[in-house]
Design a protein around this motif. Structure first.
Motif, PDB file in Angstrom:
ATOM      1  N   ALA A  15     -34.019  60.606  -4.690  1.00  0.00           N
ATOM      2  CA  ALA A  15     -35.296  60.474  -5.512  1.00  0.00           C
ATOM      3  C   ALA A  15     -35.223  61.269  -6.694  1.00  0.00           C
ATOM      4  N   ASP A  16     -34.744  62.398  -6.846  1.00  0.00           N
ATOM      5  CA  ASP A  16     -34.530  63.213  -8.044  1.00  0.00           C
ATOM      6  C   ASP A  16     -33.589  62.600  -9.205  1.00  0.00           C
ATOM      7  N   LEU A  17     -32.814  61.595  -8.699  1.00  0.00           N
ATOM      8  CA  LEU A  17     -31.831  61.166  -9.837  1.00  0.00           C
ATOM      9  C   LEU A  17     -32.282  59.963 -10.410  1.00  0.00           C
TER      10      LEU A  17
ATOM     11  N   LEU B 290     -46.069  75.218 -10.213  1.00  0.00           N
ATOM     12  CA  LEU B 290     -46.244  74.559  -8.990  1.00  0.00           C
ATOM     13  C   LEU B 290     -47.542  73.501  -8.980  1.00  0.00           C
ATOM     14  N   LYS B 291     -46.893  72.485  -8.229  1.00  0.00           N
ATOM     15  CA  LYS B 291     -48.089  71.512  -8.298  1.00  0.00           C
ATOM     16  C   LYS B 291     -47.994  70.588  -6.954  1.00  0.00           C
ATOM     17  N   GLN B 292     -48.940  70.538  -6.184  1.00  0.00           N
ATOM     18  CA  GLN B 292     -49.055  69.934  -4.819  1.00  0.00           C
ATOM     19  C   GLN B 292     -49.530  68.399  -5.135  1.00  0.00           C
ATOM     20  N   ALA B 293     -48.504  67.641  -4.443  1.00  0.00           N
ATOM     21  CA  ALA B 293     -48.597  66.271  -5.009  1.00  0.00           C
ATOM     22  C   ALA B 293     -48.961  65.412  -3.499  1.00  0.00           C
ATOM     23  N   ILE B 294     -48.864  66.057  -2.389  1.00  0.00           N
ATOM     24  CA  ILE B 294     -49.337  65.500  -1.295  1.00  0.00           C
ATOM     25  C   ILE B 294     -50.231  66.640  -0.455  1.00  0.00           C
TER      26      ILE B 294
ATOM     27  N   GLY C 278     -53.147  52.826  -4.569  1.00  0.00           N
ATOM     28  CA  GLY C 278     -53.732  54.163  -5.262  1.00  0.00           C
ATOM     29  C   GLY C 278     -53.217  54.018  -6.813  1.00  0.00           C
ATOM     30  N   PRO C 279     -54.177  54.705  -7.413  1.00  0.00           N
ATOM     31  CA  PRO C 279     -53.938  55.128  -8.762  1.00  0.00           C
ATOM     32  C   PRO C 279     -52.786  55.865  -9.134  1.00  0.00           C
ATOM     33  N   SER C 280     -52.331  55.617 -10.503  1.00  0.00           N
ATOM     34  CA  SER C 280     -51.057  56.113 -10.864  1.00  0.00           C
ATOM     35  C   SER C 280     -51.049  57.886 -10.760  1.00  0.00           C
ATOM     36  N   GLY C 281     -50.075  58.293 -10.224  1.00  0.00           N
ATOM     37  CA  GLY C 281     -50.019  59.710 -10.018  1.00  0.00           C
ATOM     38  C   GLY C 281     -50.746  60.179  -8.723  1.00  0.00           C
ATOM     39  N   SER C 282     -51.104  59.081  -7.859  1.00  0.00           N
ATOM     40  CA  SER C 282     -51.689  59.673  -6.597  1.00  0.00           C
ATOM     41  C   SER C 282     -50.655  60.151  -5.493  1.00  0.00           C
ATOM     42  N   GLY C 283     -49.489  59.859  -5.568  1.00  0.00           N
ATOM     43  CA  GLY C 283     -48.425  60.264  -4.756  1.00  0.00           C
ATOM     44  C   GLY C 283     -47.822  59.354  -3.900  1.00  0.00           C
ATOM     45  N   LYS C 284     -48.033  57.862  -4.353  1.00  0.00           N
ATOM     46  CA  LYS C 284     -47.435  56.904  -3.482  1.00  0.00           C
ATOM     47  C   LYS C 284     -45.761  57.017  -3.272  1.00  0.00           C
ATOM     48  N   THR C 285     -45.321  57.216  -4.597  1.00  0.00           N
ATOM     49  CA  THR C 285     -43.827  57.356  -4.581  1.00  0.00           C
ATOM     50  C   THR C 285     -43.306  58.601  -3.765  1.00  0.00           C
ATOM     51  N   THR C 286     -43.872  59.657  -3.962  1.00  0.00           N
ATOM     52  CA  THR C 286     -43.555  60.683  -3.311  1.00  0.00           C
ATOM     53  C   THR C 286     -43.750  60.581  -1.915  1.00  0.00           C
ATOM     54  N   LEU C 287     -44.699  60.026  -1.366  1.00  0.00           N
ATOM     55  CA  LEU C 287     -44.868  59.627   0.074  1.00  0.00           C
ATOM     56  C   LEU C 287     -43.812  58.838   0.587  1.00  0.00           C
TER      57      LEU C 287
ATOM     58  N   ASP D 298     -40.691  50.144  -3.605  1.00  0.00           N
ATOM     59  CA  ASP D 298     -41.892  50.867  -4.407  1.00  0.00           C
ATOM     60  C   ASP D 298     -41.796  49.848  -5.755  1.00  0.00           C
ATOM     61  N   GLU D 299     -43.172  49.220  -5.746  1.00  0.00           N
ATOM     62  CA  GLU D 299     -43.225  48.482  -6.641  1.00  0.00           C
ATOM     63  C   GLU D 299     -42.091  47.576  -7.359  1.00  0.00           C
ATOM     64  N   PRO D 300     -41.799  46.877  -6.494  1.00  0.00           N
ATOM     65  CA  PRO D 300     -40.451  45.998  -6.801  1.00  0.00           C
ATOM     66  C   PRO D 300     -41.049  44.930  -7.816  1.00  0.00           C
TER      67      PRO D 300
ATOM     68  N   PHE E 143     -44.718  69.679  -2.438  1.00  0.00           N
ATOM     69  CA  PHE E 143     -44.874  70.426  -3.832  1.00  0.00           C
ATOM     70  C   PHE E 143     -43.770  70.132  -4.773  1.00  0.00           C
ATOM     71  N   PHE E 144     -44.274  70.309  -6.035  1.00  0.00           N
ATOM     72  CA  PHE E 144     -43.224  69.861  -7.107  1.00  0.00           C
ATOM     73  C   PHE E 144     -43.144  71.342  -7.844  1.00  0.00           C
ATOM     74  N   GLY E 145     -41.966  71.696  -8.440  1.00  0.00           N
ATOM     75  CA  GLY E 145     -41.955  72.781  -9.350  1.00  0.00           C
ATOM     76  C   GLY E 145     -42.121  74.140  -8.597  1.00  0.00           C
TER      77      GLY E 145
HETATM   78  N1  ATP Z   1     -40.159  65.018 -10.084  1.00  0.00           N
HETATM   79  C1  ATP Z   1     -41.336  65.553 -10.138  1.00  0.00           C
HETATM   80  N2  ATP Z   1     -41.460  66.914 -10.668  1.00  0.00           N
HETATM   81  C2  ATP Z   1     -42.795  67.260 -10.829  1.00  0.00           C
HETATM   82  N3  ATP Z   1     -43.968  66.493 -10.454  1.00  0.00           N
HETATM   83  C3  ATP Z   1     -43.626  65.319 -10.038  1.00  0.00           C
HETATM   84  C4  ATP Z   1     -42.360  64.836  -9.815  1.00  0.00           C
HETATM   85  N4  ATP Z   1     -42.564  63.591  -9.472  1.00  0.00           N
HETATM   86  C5  ATP Z   1     -43.787  63.234  -9.216  1.00  0.00           C
HETATM   87  N5  ATP Z   1     -44.684  64.392  -9.413  1.00  0.00           N
HETATM   88  C6  ATP Z   1     -45.963  64.534  -9.907  1.00  0.00           C
HETATM   89  O1  ATP Z   1     -46.497  64.510  -8.355  1.00  0.00           O
HETATM   90  C7  ATP Z   1     -47.694  63.584  -8.433  1.00  0.00           C
HETATM   91  C8  ATP Z   1     -47.383  62.084  -7.478  1.00  0.00           C
HETATM   92  O2  ATP Z   1     -46.484  61.355  -8.344  1.00  0.00           O
HETATM   93  P1  ATP Z   1     -45.891  59.906  -7.914  1.00  0.00           P
HETATM   94  O3  ATP Z   1     -44.800  59.663  -8.438  1.00  0.00           O
HETATM   95  O4  ATP Z   1     -45.883  60.159  -6.270  1.00  0.00           O
HETATM   96  O5  ATP Z   1     -47.377  58.982  -7.835  1.00  0.00           O
HETATM   97  P2  ATP Z   1     -47.500  57.490  -7.957  1.00  0.00           P
HETATM   98  O6  ATP Z   1     -48.531  57.285  -7.200  1.00  0.00           O
HETATM   99  O7  ATP Z   1     -46.169  57.050  -7.260  1.00  0.00           O
HETATM  100  O8  ATP Z   1     -47.675  57.180  -9.443  1.00  0.00           O
HETATM  101  P3  ATP Z   1     -47.370  55.907 -10.376  1.00  0.00           P
HETATM  102  O9  ATP Z   1     -48.329  54.561  -9.713  1.00  0.00           O
HETATM  103  O10 ATP Z   1     -47.460  56.247 -11.481  1.00  0.00           O
HETATM  104  O11 ATP Z   1     -45.771  55.566  -9.813  1.00  0.00           O
HETATM  105  C9  ATP Z   1     -47.898  63.249  -9.881  1.00  0.00           C
HETATM  106  O12 ATP Z   1     -48.963  64.065 -10.308  1.00  0.00           O
HETATM  107  C10 ATP Z   1     -46.843  63.336 -10.823  1.00  0.00           C
HETATM  108  O13 ATP Z   1     -46.702  63.793 -11.926  1.00  0.00           O
END
Ligand code: ATP
Ligand code: MG
Lengths: 230, 391
Positions: free
Chosen positions: B388-390, A21-25, A42-51, A170-172, A14-16
């Motif tokens: 990651a937050d930085l 509050l927003k669930q990303a994974i 996956g598309p942008s915002g799908s959570g790749k970087t988060t995972l 991550d997308e090098p 979760f973020f925030g």
């Molecule tokens: N630091 C953060 N605070 C709040 N929400 C975030 C944060 N980082 C990511 N998110 C949200 O979490 C979701 C997943 O983000 P993430 O960066 O993992 O996507 P992604 O698949 O890597 O996208 P992209 O292809 O654009 O890099 C998105 O909806 C994004 O807005």
């Protein structure tokens, strides 16, 4: 084939907080085998970087479990995270080289994290690594006088110089043109293969997809497909 | 420089490389620290001059105990004391000798019309031993009426006059419509209260201060017998004069109380003390600003280092390295500049604005500590955050 390099189970993130509050994974379960190239799509915002950052101990695991190289990351103390990070390599979307360090010095930073050691030996190893990514004629250049592709190759050298067990990328290639992007990723793949490194990479580059051992696709924080290639 | 630091630190001198990478910002940061150092040193210099100034008159006196009226806090803001007290004191066991001391301000106009104020001490020639040896050695000349020993460091007086004096030419000048002749020199220096110092005989003193009488000096100075502690005699005197409106102190304690009053109770003293504190705060703010901006500018790179497995100690190390480099490189020009400004201030004001060794060391240590602390605070943001937050 032994224990997996990474195993993720029932992972939510979760973020925030409060209203925002927003669930990303959502409930991700997967295992990453050692020595393979796994690609996250996956598309942008799908959570790749988060995972990716959750698996790479760059982000606090909130719920569920991530086992990295046999160690649980959830509620792990900072000291364990620090020592785990030293066994990994990272390559980010932006190269994140240190602007005041030369190419060699940037790569040296990847070695010195393991302790002081023999400085001449370290320097030699750093130069050798830069040679492997084709930059033996740019050893003492500052990042500001390197092209984008060259900078990203320095970042690759920095990530690989200490023979990490797992490399996260991550997308090098995101900031690079197609050609140099392809060169960088190919380098990553070949170097990883010869060293038996486990590589997890987020990428959109179709030519790389063909080289992958496995492709995992995310959508809205969930794994929607998981294909092993042969 | 790089190789030396690398050897010293056992790692790449990242702090140094980072600072020196951006020459303009580096120069500005050094100038900032130099300015802060200069500010503190100037404030301390002025405060020091005030301290030296308030202790200066005491350094001209040679006595164990001083008896004064108890209605003031300094050497000059009290009522007079009856000379009879001296004769009574001489009857106390352990008191060897006594002398009345007359103190006043005399103003004379120089040929160019500039008024000059002299803090003037009057002693009987027979009591010359109650002045410091340098003064006592020249005191016999004052047996002649209307003569004086004058301070060569008197503010604003033409230096050729003193050169002539020292070569043997007396210097007559008008004070209150009478002629006073300087026959020899002493070397003291100005204070916030007076432009210089002058010694005259008690007879001359009474002539120039028409409203003063010999039986009411400003203070009574006493010496004790050899081998007896002034503290013991002090107790006896206090016993003897119990209930009278007198302050009876050793000369050192009296001087210390005067200094404490000047620095903590008089507005000027408080203002200078405040100046030192302000200088220090401004200094810390400048250094903190420089270092925290530096950390903020390199957040991505630091996050990358953190992701690579570098720990908080490493970041503290980098920032401390930067702090110490800035402290040293900023302190040196600050110190050099303050030496120059001390000279200029002394020349313009003839106040004793002087550097002292302890100040050099303390301000340097203070600079290093302020820099290191600012650096440590500046890295706090890194400690808490996930890498990651930085990014
Ligand atoms: N630091 C953060 N605070 C709040 N929400 C975030 C944060 N980082 C990511 N998110 C949200 O979490 C979701 C997943 O983000 P993430 O960066 O993992 O996507 P992604 O698949 O890597 O996208 P992209 O292809 O654009 O890099 C998105 O909806 C994004 O807005
Ligand atoms: Mg992303």
């Amino acid at each position: 084939m032994g224990a997996p390099a990474i195993s993720v189970s029932q992972l939510d993130h979760f973020f925030g907080s409060g209203e925002a509050l927003k669930q990303a994974i959502f409930d991700v379960n997967l295992e990453v085998e050692r020595g393979k190239l796994t690609i996250l799509m996956g598309p942008s915002g799908s959570g790749k970087t988060t995972l990716l950052t959750l698996m790479g101990c760059l982000r606090d695991v909130q719920s569920g479990s991530v086992l990295l190289l046999g160690d649980e990351l959830r509620e792990a103390p900072e000291t364990r995270l620090v020592s785990l990070r030293r066994r990994l390599g990272f390559i980010f979307q932006a190269h994140n080289l240190h602007e005041s360090l030369t190419a060699t010095q940037n790569v040296l930073m990847g070695l010195q994290v393991h302790g002081k050691g023999d400085r001449t030996k370290q320097r030699k190893a750093a130069r050798h690594m830069l040679g492997l990514v084709g930059l033996s004629d740019r050893l003492d250049y500052l990042p500001s006088s390197l092209s984008g592709g060259q900078k990203q190759r320095v970042a690759v050298a920095r990530a690989l110089v200490s023979n990490p067990e797992v490399v996260f990328a991550d997308e090098p290639t995101a900031a690079l043109d197609k050609e140099s992007g392809h060169t960088v990723v190919k380098m990553l793949k070949t170097l990883g293969e010869t060293r038996g490194t486990t590589t997890v990479m987020v990428t959109h580059d179709n030519r790389i997809l063909e080289m992958a051992d496995r492709i995992i696709t995310l959508e809205e924080g969930r794994v929607i497909s998981d294909e092993h290639q042969t | 420089m790089n190789a030396l630091l690398e050897r010293l630190l056992g790692r790449l001198p990242i702090g140094w490389l980072q600072l020196s990478h951006n020459k303009g910002r580096f120069a500005a940061a050094i100038a900032g620290v130099a300015f802060a150092t200069l500010l503190v040193l100037m404030q301390l210099g002025i405060q020091g001059a005030m301290k030296i100034g308030s202790l200066m008159p005491y350094s001209l006196l040679n006595a164990d105990i001083i008896i004064s009226a108890n209605d003031g806090s300094t050497l000059t803001d009290r009522s007079n004391v009856a000379r009879a007290r001296m004769f009574q004191a001489l009857g106390v066991a352990g008191v060897a000798a006594g002398a009345p001391a007359y103190i006043g301000m005399l103003e004379f106009r120089q040929p160019n019309g500039v008024p000059t104020t002299l803090q003037t001490f009057g002693f009987s020639v027979a009591d010359k031993a109650f002045t410091t040896p340098g003064v006592a050695a020249k005191f016999d000349q004052l047996a002649l009426e209307n003569t004086s020993l004058i301070d060569t460091k008197t503010r604003g007086v033409d230096a050729t006059i003193f050169a002539d004096l020292e070569a043997g030419t007396p210097y007559p000048f008008e004070v209150n419509g009478q002629t006073l002749t300087a026959v020899d020199t002493i070397k003291v220096g100005g204070t916030f209260a007076a432009d210089g110092t002058m010694f005259i005989s008690d007879q001359t003193f009474l002539r120039f201060f028409g409203n003063r009488t010999s039986n009411a000096p400003n203070h009574i100075l006493l010496k004790v017998d050899e081998g007896i502690s002034p503290a013991v005699v002090l107790e006896r005197l206090r016993e003897k004069f119990k209930g009278q409106a007198l302050t009876i102190e050793t000369l050192d304690a009296f001087a210390a109380a005067d200094l404490a009053f000047q620095t903590t109770e008089r507005p000027t003293g408080i203002v200078f003390g405040f100046g030192v504190i302000m200088g220090t705060i401004v200094g810390i703010v400048i250094v903190y600003q420089v270092l925290s901006t530096d950390v903020a500018n390199h957040l991505r790179e630091y996050a990358t280092f953190k992701a690579m497995g570098y720990d908080q100690r490493f970041f503290l190390g980098i920032v401390t390295e930067e702090a110490i480099i800035l402290a040293i490189l900023g302190y040196i020009p600050g110190l050099v500049a303050s030496f120059g400004l001390y000279k200029v201030m002394t020349m313009l004001t003839s106040l004793p604005v002087q550097m002292d060794g302890a100040r050099i060391v303390y301000v340097f240590l203070g600079t290093v500590i302020a820099c290191a602390l600012s650096g440590a605070i500046a890295t706090r943001r890194l400690a808490a955050a996930d890498p990651a937050d930085l990014f």
